[in-house]
Design a protein around this motif. Structure first.
Motif, PDB file in Angstrom:
ATOM      1  N   THR A  71       0.855  -1.184   0.000  1.00 16.44           N
ATOM      2  CA  THR A  71       0.000   0.000   0.000  1.00 16.44           C
ATOM      3  C   THR A  71       0.890   1.231   0.000  1.00 16.44           C
ATOM      4  O   THR A  71       1.714   1.406   0.899  1.00 16.44           O
ATOM      5  CB  THR A  71      -0.909   0.028   1.238  1.00 16.44           C
ATOM      6  OG1 THR A  71      -1.675  -1.172   1.280  1.00 16.44           O
ATOM      7  CG2 THR A  71      -1.843   1.232   1.199  1.00 16.44           C
ATOM      8  N   LEU A  98       1.697   4.763   0.873  1.00 12.11           N
ATOM      9  CA  LEU A  98       1.303   5.799   1.812  1.00 12.11           C
ATOM     10  C   LEU A  98       1.976   7.088   1.342  1.00 12.11           C
ATOM     11  O   LEU A  98       2.573   7.120   0.276  1.00 12.11           O
ATOM     12  CB  LEU A  98       1.723   5.417   3.225  1.00 12.11           C
ATOM     13  CG  LEU A  98       1.142   4.075   3.716  1.00 12.11           C
ATOM     14  CD1 LEU A  98       1.719   3.709   5.077  1.00 12.11           C
ATOM     15  CD2 LEU A  98      -0.369   4.122   3.759  1.00 12.11           C
ATOM     16  N   THR A  99       1.891   8.144   2.085  1.00 11.27           N
ATOM     17  CA  THR A  99       2.409   9.431   1.645  1.00 11.27           C
ATOM     18  C   THR A  99       3.856   9.370   1.163  1.00 11.27           C
ATOM     19  O   THR A  99       4.167   9.724   0.040  1.00 11.27           O
ATOM     20  CB  THR A  99       2.290  10.465   2.784  1.00 11.27           C
ATOM     21  OG1 THR A  99       0.944  10.502   3.220  1.00 11.27           O
ATOM     22  CG2 THR A  99       2.708  11.837   2.315  1.00 11.27           C
ATOM     23  N   ASP A 100       4.751   8.909   2.022  1.00 13.10           N
ATOM     24  CA  ASP A 100       6.174   8.907   1.698  1.00 13.10           C
ATOM     25  C   ASP A 100       6.823   7.540   1.851  1.00 13.10           C
ATOM     26  O   ASP A 100       8.029   7.416   1.882  1.00 13.10           O
ATOM     27  CB  ASP A 100       6.911   9.911   2.581  1.00 13.10           C
ATOM     28  CG  ASP A 100       6.770   9.576   4.060  1.00 13.10           C
ATOM     29  OD1 ASP A 100       5.886   8.765   4.410  1.00 13.10           O
ATOM     30  OD2 ASP A 100       7.542  10.124   4.872  1.00 13.10           O
ATOM     31  N   ARG A 101       6.008   6.509   1.969  1.00 13.48           N
ATOM     32  CA  ARG A 101       6.521   5.158   2.167  1.00 13.48           C
ATOM     33  C   ARG A 101       5.533   4.133   1.619  1.00 13.48           C
ATOM     34  O   ARG A 101       4.420   4.468   1.251  1.00 13.48           O
ATOM     35  CB  ARG A 101       6.806   4.911   3.651  1.00 13.48           C
ATOM     36  CG  ARG A 101       5.565   4.987   4.512  1.00 13.48           C
ATOM     37  CD  ARG A 101       5.899   5.096   5.993  1.00 13.48           C
ATOM     38  NE  ARG A 101       4.722   5.175   6.827  1.00 13.48           N
ATOM     39  CZ  ARG A 101       3.989   6.243   7.041  1.00 13.48           C
ATOM     40  NH1 ARG A 101       4.306   7.373   6.450  1.00 13.48           N
ATOM     41  NH2 ARG A 101       2.936   6.226   7.817  1.00 13.48           N
ATOM     42  N   ARG A 158       3.721   0.500   2.663  1.00 16.02           N
ATOM     43  CA  ARG A 158       3.459  -0.451   3.741  1.00 16.02           C
ATOM     44  C   ARG A 158       3.290  -1.833   3.130  1.00 16.02           C
ATOM     45  O   ARG A 158       2.444  -2.049   2.253  1.00 16.02           O
ATOM     46  CB  ARG A 158       2.220  -0.058   4.519  1.00 16.02           C
ATOM     47  CG  ARG A 158       1.910  -1.081   5.619  1.00 16.02           C
ATOM     48  CD  ARG A 158       1.198  -0.512   6.789  1.00 16.02           C
ATOM     49  NE  ARG A 158       2.025   0.437   7.503  1.00 16.02           N
ATOM     50  CZ  ARG A 158       1.540   1.276   8.420  1.00 16.02           C
ATOM     51  NH1 ARG A 158       0.258   1.272   8.711  1.00 16.02           N
ATOM     52  NH2 ARG A 158       2.343   2.110   9.039  1.00 16.02           N
ATOM     53  N   ASP A 166       7.001  -0.868   7.020  1.00 21.35           N
ATOM     54  CA  ASP A 166       7.119   0.318   6.181  1.00 21.35           C
ATOM     55  C   ASP A 166       8.509   0.375   5.563  1.00 21.35           C
ATOM     56  O   ASP A 166       9.507   0.238   6.280  1.00 21.35           O
ATOM     57  CB  ASP A 166       6.878   1.593   6.987  1.00 21.35           C
ATOM     58  CG  ASP A 166       5.424   1.764   7.392  1.00 21.35           C
ATOM     59  OD1 ASP A 166       4.562   1.016   6.889  1.00 21.35           O
ATOM     60  OD2 ASP A 166       5.152   2.644   8.229  1.00 21.35           O
ATOM     61  N   THR A 211      10.791   2.356   2.032  1.00 27.00           N
ATOM     62  CA  THR A 211      10.746   3.456   1.077  1.00 27.00           C
ATOM     63  C   THR A 211      10.365   2.933  -0.307  1.00 27.00           C
ATOM     64  O   THR A 211      10.569   1.752  -0.609  1.00 27.00           O
ATOM     65  CB  THR A 211      12.112   4.148   0.975  1.00 27.00           C
ATOM     66  OG1 THR A 211      13.064   3.210   0.452  1.00 27.00           O
ATOM     67  CG2 THR A 211      12.572   4.672   2.334  1.00 27.00           C
TER      68      THR A 211
END
Length: 89
Positions: free
Chosen positions: A34, A36-39, A41, A53, A55
């Motif tokens: 998934t 996410l904003t900056d990573r 998951r 999490d 990068t």
């Protein structure tokens, strides 16, 4: 007893870790990713299952995708252990 750790405290490897200070290692299979904003998951099926999490660069470099088998590791200092509580009421 419950053991918990932050999703960012787990290291993902494509091969079993060799020399490492992390004493907790286990195999897992990526069930999903998934963004996410900056990573990203990772939802991982293993014993225990875990959310991790990483990068977006790590996803690309390690070629992570659903179904891929990976190795996970975590240092003991990153584990939070909670004892059972009993309601005597």
């Amino acid at each position: 007893m419950l053991v918990a750790l932050r999703p960012s405290a787990v290291t993902v490897s494509t091969a079993a870790p060799q020399a490492s200070s992390a004493r907790n290692t286990w195999p897992a299979t990526i069930a999903g990713l998934t963004l996410l904003t900056d990573r990203v998951r990772l939802d991982l099926d293993g014993r225990p299952p875990v959310l991790v999490d990483v990068t977006p660069a790590a996803v690309a470099e390690l070629d992570l995708s659903p179904g891929r088998e990976v190795w996970l590791s975590a240092k003991a200092v990153d584990l939070e252990v909670y004892g059972r509580t009993h309601d005597d009421g």
